[in-house]
Design a protein around this motif. Structure first.
Motif, PDB file in Angstrom:
ATOM      1  N   ARG A   1      17.602  19.022   5.901  1.00  0.00           N
ATOM      2  CA  ARG A   1      19.045  18.866   5.870  1.00  0.00           C
ATOM      3  C   ARG A   1      19.679  19.121   7.226  1.00  0.00           C
ATOM      4  O   ARG A   1      20.583  18.412   7.645  1.00  0.00           O
ATOM      5  N   GLU A   2      19.208  20.138   7.970  1.00  0.00           N
ATOM      6  CA  GLU A   2      19.813  20.526   9.250  1.00  0.00           C
ATOM      7  C   GLU A   2      18.763  20.401  10.344  1.00  0.00           C
ATOM      8  O   GLU A   2      17.721  21.055  10.282  1.00  0.00           O
ATOM      9  N   GLN A   3      19.021  19.551  11.324  1.00  0.00           N
ATOM     10  CA  GLN A   3      18.056  19.247  12.370  1.00  0.00           C
ATOM     11  C   GLN A   3      18.668  19.524  13.739  1.00  0.00           C
ATOM     12  O   GLN A   3      19.868  19.302  13.945  1.00  0.00           O
ATOM     13  N   PRO A   4      17.847  20.032  14.729  1.00  0.00           N
ATOM     14  CA  PRO A   4      18.365  20.227  16.100  1.00  0.00           C
ATOM     15  C   PRO A   4      18.528  18.891  16.808  1.00  0.00           C
ATOM     16  O   PRO A   4      17.675  18.007  16.697  1.00  0.00           O
TER      17      PRO A   4
ATOM     18  N   GLU B   1      30.689  15.645  23.014  1.00  0.00           N
ATOM     19  CA  GLU B   1      30.230  14.642  22.051  1.00  0.00           C
ATOM     20  C   GLU B   1      30.272  15.188  20.627  1.00  0.00           C
ATOM     21  O   GLU B   1      30.756  14.523  19.705  1.00  0.00           O
ATOM     22  N   VAL B   2      29.766  16.407  20.445  1.00  0.00           N
ATOM     23  CA  VAL B   2      29.727  17.006  19.114  1.00  0.00           C
ATOM     24  C   VAL B   2      31.138  17.288  18.613  1.00  0.00           C
ATOM     25  O   VAL B   2      31.442  17.118  17.419  1.00  0.00           O
ATOM     26  N   LYS B   3      32.014  17.702  19.522  1.00  0.00           N
ATOM     27  CA  LYS B   3      33.414  17.954  19.143  1.00  0.00           C
ATOM     28  C   LYS B   3      34.076  16.672  18.644  1.00  0.00           C
ATOM     29  O   LYS B   3      34.798  16.669  17.632  1.00  0.00           O
ATOM     30  N   GLU B   4      33.828  15.560  19.333  1.00  0.00           N
ATOM     31  CA  GLU B   4      34.389  14.280  18.915  1.00  0.00           C
ATOM     32  C   GLU B   4      33.807  13.848  17.565  1.00  0.00           C
ATOM     33  O   GLU B   4      34.529  13.330  16.694  1.00  0.00           O
ATOM     34  N   ALA B   5      32.490  14.085  17.372  1.00  0.00           N
ATOM     35  CA  ALA B   5      31.863  13.744  16.100  1.00  0.00           C
ATOM     36  C   ALA B   5      32.446  14.588  14.969  1.00  0.00           C
ATOM     37  O   ALA B   5      32.663  14.105  13.855  1.00  0.00           O
ATOM     38  N   ALA B   6      32.720  15.878  15.263  1.00  0.00           N
ATOM     39  CA  ALA B   6      33.323  16.744  14.246  1.00  0.00           C
ATOM     40  C   ALA B   6      34.744  16.266  13.900  1.00  0.00           C
ATOM     41  O   ALA B   6      35.162  16.335  12.739  1.00  0.00           O
ATOM     42  N   ARG B   7      35.465  15.763  14.881  1.00  0.00           N
ATOM     43  CA  ARG B   7      36.818  15.252  14.627  1.00  0.00           C
ATOM     44  C   ARG B   7      36.783  14.024  13.722  1.00  0.00           C
ATOM     45  O   ARG B   7      37.557  13.895  12.761  1.00  0.00           O
ATOM     46  N   LEU B   8      35.861  13.104  14.005  1.00  0.00           N
ATOM     47  CA  LEU B   8      35.727  11.919  13.175  1.00  0.00           C
ATOM     48  C   LEU B   8      35.309  12.274  11.754  1.00  0.00           C
ATOM     49  O   LEU B   8      35.801  11.691  10.780  1.00  0.00           O
TER      50      LEU B   8
ATOM     51  N   THR C   1      30.224  27.254  14.178  1.00  0.00           N
ATOM     52  CA  THR C   1      30.516  25.907  13.669  1.00  0.00           C
ATOM     53  C   THR C   1      31.567  25.255  14.561  1.00  0.00           C
ATOM     54  O   THR C   1      32.639  25.820  14.804  1.00  0.00           O
ATOM     55  N   ILE C   2      31.252  24.052  15.047  1.00  0.00           N
ATOM     56  CA  ILE C   2      32.128  23.376  15.997  1.00  0.00           C
ATOM     57  C   ILE C   2      33.239  22.653  15.246  1.00  0.00           C
ATOM     58  O   ILE C   2      32.979  21.920  14.286  1.00  0.00           O
ATOM     59  N   THR C   3      34.466  22.880  15.700  1.00  0.00           N
ATOM     60  CA  THR C   3      35.639  22.226  15.120  1.00  0.00           C
ATOM     61  C   THR C   3      36.346  21.415  16.200  1.00  0.00           C
ATOM     62  O   THR C   3      36.154  21.667  17.400  1.00  0.00           O
ATOM     63  N   PRO C   4      37.181  20.444  15.795  1.00  0.00           N
ATOM     64  CA  PRO C   4      37.840  19.586  16.791  1.00  0.00           C
ATOM     65  C   PRO C   4      38.779  20.327  17.729  1.00  0.00           C
ATOM     66  O   PRO C   4      39.063  19.846  18.831  1.00  0.00           O
ATOM     67  N   ASN C   5      39.272  21.511  17.337  1.00  0.00           N
ATOM     68  CA  ASN C   5      40.219  22.226  18.198  1.00  0.00           C
ATOM     69  C   ASN C   5      39.529  23.177  19.176  1.00  0.00           C
ATOM     70  O   ASN C   5      40.196  23.891  19.917  1.00  0.00           O
ATOM     71  N   MET C   6      38.200  23.210  19.175  1.00  0.00           N
ATOM     72  CA  MET C   6      37.471  24.058  20.130  1.00  0.00           C
ATOM     73  C   MET C   6      37.415  23.388  21.503  1.00  0.00           C
ATOM     74  O   MET C   6      37.419  22.160  21.608  1.00  0.00           O
TER      75      MET C   6
ATOM     76  N   TYR D   1      22.037  22.755  19.495  1.00  0.00           N
ATOM     77  CA  TYR D   1      23.016  22.108  18.630  1.00  0.00           C
ATOM     78  C   TYR D   1      22.289  21.640  17.366  1.00  0.00           C
ATOM     79  O   TYR D   1      21.238  20.983  17.459  1.00  0.00           O
ATOM     80  N   PHE D   2      22.850  21.967  16.191  1.00  0.00           N
ATOM     81  CA  PHE D   2      22.277  21.538  14.921  1.00  0.00           C
ATOM     82  C   PHE D   2      23.305  20.677  14.176  1.00  0.00           C
ATOM     83  O   PHE D   2      24.518  20.918  14.255  1.00  0.00           O
ATOM     84  N   TYR D   3      22.775  19.692  13.424  1.00  0.00           N
ATOM     85  CA  TYR D   3      23.638  18.827  12.612  1.00  0.00           C
ATOM     86  C   TYR D   3      23.204  18.916  11.163  1.00  0.00           C
ATOM     87  O   TYR D   3      22.022  18.699  10.830  1.00  0.00           O
ATOM     88  N   ASP D   4      24.148  19.263  10.283  1.00  0.00           N
ATOM     89  CA  ASP D   4      23.923  19.333   8.845  1.00  0.00           C
ATOM     90  C   ASP D   4      24.416  18.019   8.243  1.00  0.00           C
ATOM     91  O   ASP D   4      25.623  17.793   8.107  1.00  0.00           O
ATOM     92  N   ALA D   5      23.464  17.142   7.877  1.00  0.00           N
ATOM     93  CA  ALA D   5      23.830  15.819   7.372  1.00  0.00           C
ATOM     94  C   ALA D   5      24.496  15.904   6.005  1.00  0.00           C
ATOM     95  O   ALA D   5      25.341  15.066   5.662  1.00  0.00           O
ATOM     96  N   THR D   6      24.134  16.915   5.202  1.00  0.00           N
ATOM     97  CA  THR D   6      24.708  17.029   3.864  1.00  0.00           C
ATOM     98  C   THR D   6      26.179  17.440   3.926  1.00  0.00           C
ATOM     99  O   THR D   6      27.042  16.843   3.271  1.00  0.00           O
ATOM    100  N   ARG D   7      26.455  18.434   4.730  1.00  0.00           N
ATOM    101  CA  ARG D   7      27.826  18.939   4.851  1.00  0.00           C
ATOM    102  C   ARG D   7      28.612  18.253   5.974  1.00  0.00           C
ATOM    103  O   ARG D   7      29.802  18.495   6.125  1.00  0.00           O
ATOM    104  N   ASN D   8      27.882  17.425   6.782  1.00  0.00           N
ATOM    105  CA  ASN D   8      28.506  16.734   7.920  1.00  0.00           C
ATOM    106  C   ASN D   8      29.159  17.744   8.872  1.00  0.00           C
ATOM    107  O   ASN D   8      30.319  17.612   9.268  1.00  0.00           O
TER     108      ASN D   8
END
Length: 355
Positions: A5-8, A108-115, A63-68, A39-46
């Protein structure tokens, strides 16, 4: 299950710091050595997270959020604030390139979290009207019941919803803790393997350097001993040269005395010549001639000795100058060797201290 579920998606190494909660100004190091930061990405929880494990605990779980915002405060240091963890994280990198790579990945991750958040909000807006209509249709019926049990049914329905929500939160927490535990063990394994390889390589290199330095030190010591013996020989030859100079002075004094003696004899011969007469004059002349011949022979011997002394003195002076030049060269070589020997000893001392 959590591993799939969560991959680096990106990893690097850096020194981890946290802001001092008391002063909010000073940095507190999280470990003595550089740690793996991923950096880890949780595909289930996005969801995207930054995780770093030190020992048996997660030092960073953000946890990275768009306002960070990740801020570069120097050429090799960057930081970001995590409101959920109520702290500020700082990372010190080995080079400016590593810092730039981490900052680019953060963006990049911040932008992905925003989307991902925008998509989640769109889905929520689509599903909320139906929920409002269903709740509006179902909930009023127990309230307008005249016999009272409808109100009790409403309370039971709300209690069941709270229990279901609590159970979901508990399951999410268990899954999250299991994922963090696996990530911790995996990151710790790779970190230990990396450290072990570095230590083995450093040990082999140190052993090879020690053997080489020992051989070089033995060669320098042998060469130093040879130079010392040569200096002692040259010093003894210098002492011999001093005695040769003394001999020259003695020969010069002797020559001066002989010249004075010859002059006195010449005067005496002149007096005898004026006083000679008859047979005694002949015998006097013969004796005088013999004496003169003897004096001339002695004078020739003295001149020969003087010439030999001057020749010997010239050779001695030339040899002495040559020896002095050799002594100067040997002294310079000894200074260089002694300096190199001191550097080798300092290197060995540092190596012994580091081991």
């Amino acid at each position: 299950m959590s591993t799939t579920r969560e991959q680096p998606i990106f990893s690097t190494r850096a020194h981890v710091f946290q802001i001092d909660p008391a002063t909010k100004r000073n940095w507190i190091p999280a470990s003595k050595h550089a740690l793996t930061v991923s950096y880890f990405y949780d595909a289930t929880r996005n969801v995207y997270r930054i995780i770093s494990v030190g020992g048996t605990k997660a030092i960073i779980n953000s946890t990275i959020t768009p306002n960070m915002t990740f801020t570069k405060t120097s050429q090799k240091f960057g930081q970001w604030a995590d409101s959920r963890a109520n702290t500020v994280y700082g990372l010190g990198f080995a080079s400016e390139q590593h810092l730039s790579q981490f900052a680019e990945k953060f963006q990049e991750v911040k932008e992905a979290a925003r989307l991902a958040r925008e998509k989640s909000q769109d889905k929520t807006e689509l599903t909320n009207p139906a929920l409002n209509i269903s709740s509006h249709q179902v909930l009023p019926s127990p309230i307008i019941s005249s016999n009272g049990p409808g109100e009790d049914k409403l309370f039971r329905s709300q209690s069941a919803d709270v229990e279901i929500t609590t159970e979901k939160e508990r399951l999410k927490k268990m899954l999250s803790e299991g994922s963090v535990s696996e990530v911790q063990w995996e990151a710790e394994f790779f970190s230990l393997q990396d450290n072990n390889n570095k230590l083995v390589a450093a040990l082999h290199e140190a052993n090879a350097n020690v053997d080489q330095w020992k051989k070089q030190l033995a060669a320098y010591q042998e060469e130093t001993e040879t130079l010392r013996q040569r200096v002692a020989e040259l010093e003894s030859q210098g002492t011999h040269d001093s005695s040769s100079e003394n001999n020259k002075e003695e020969l010069s004094q002797t020559l001066e005395e002989l010249e004075l003696l010859i002059k006195a004899k010449d005067e005496e011969i002149q007096m005898l010549k004026s006083q000679k007469c008859g047979r005694w004059e002949a015998e006097g002349e013969r004796e005088e001639t013999l004496q003169k011949l003897q004096l001339e022979a002695r004078n020739a011997e003295l001149e020969r000795r003087l010439h030999l002394a001057e020749q010997t003195l010239a050779e001695t002076l030339a040899e002495r100058e040559k020896i002095q030049n050799e002594v100067t060269k040997v002294a310079e070589i000894m200074d260089v060797k002694i300096f190199e020997l001191s550097e080798i000893r300092q290197g060995l001392a540092k190596l012994v201290e580091s081991n």
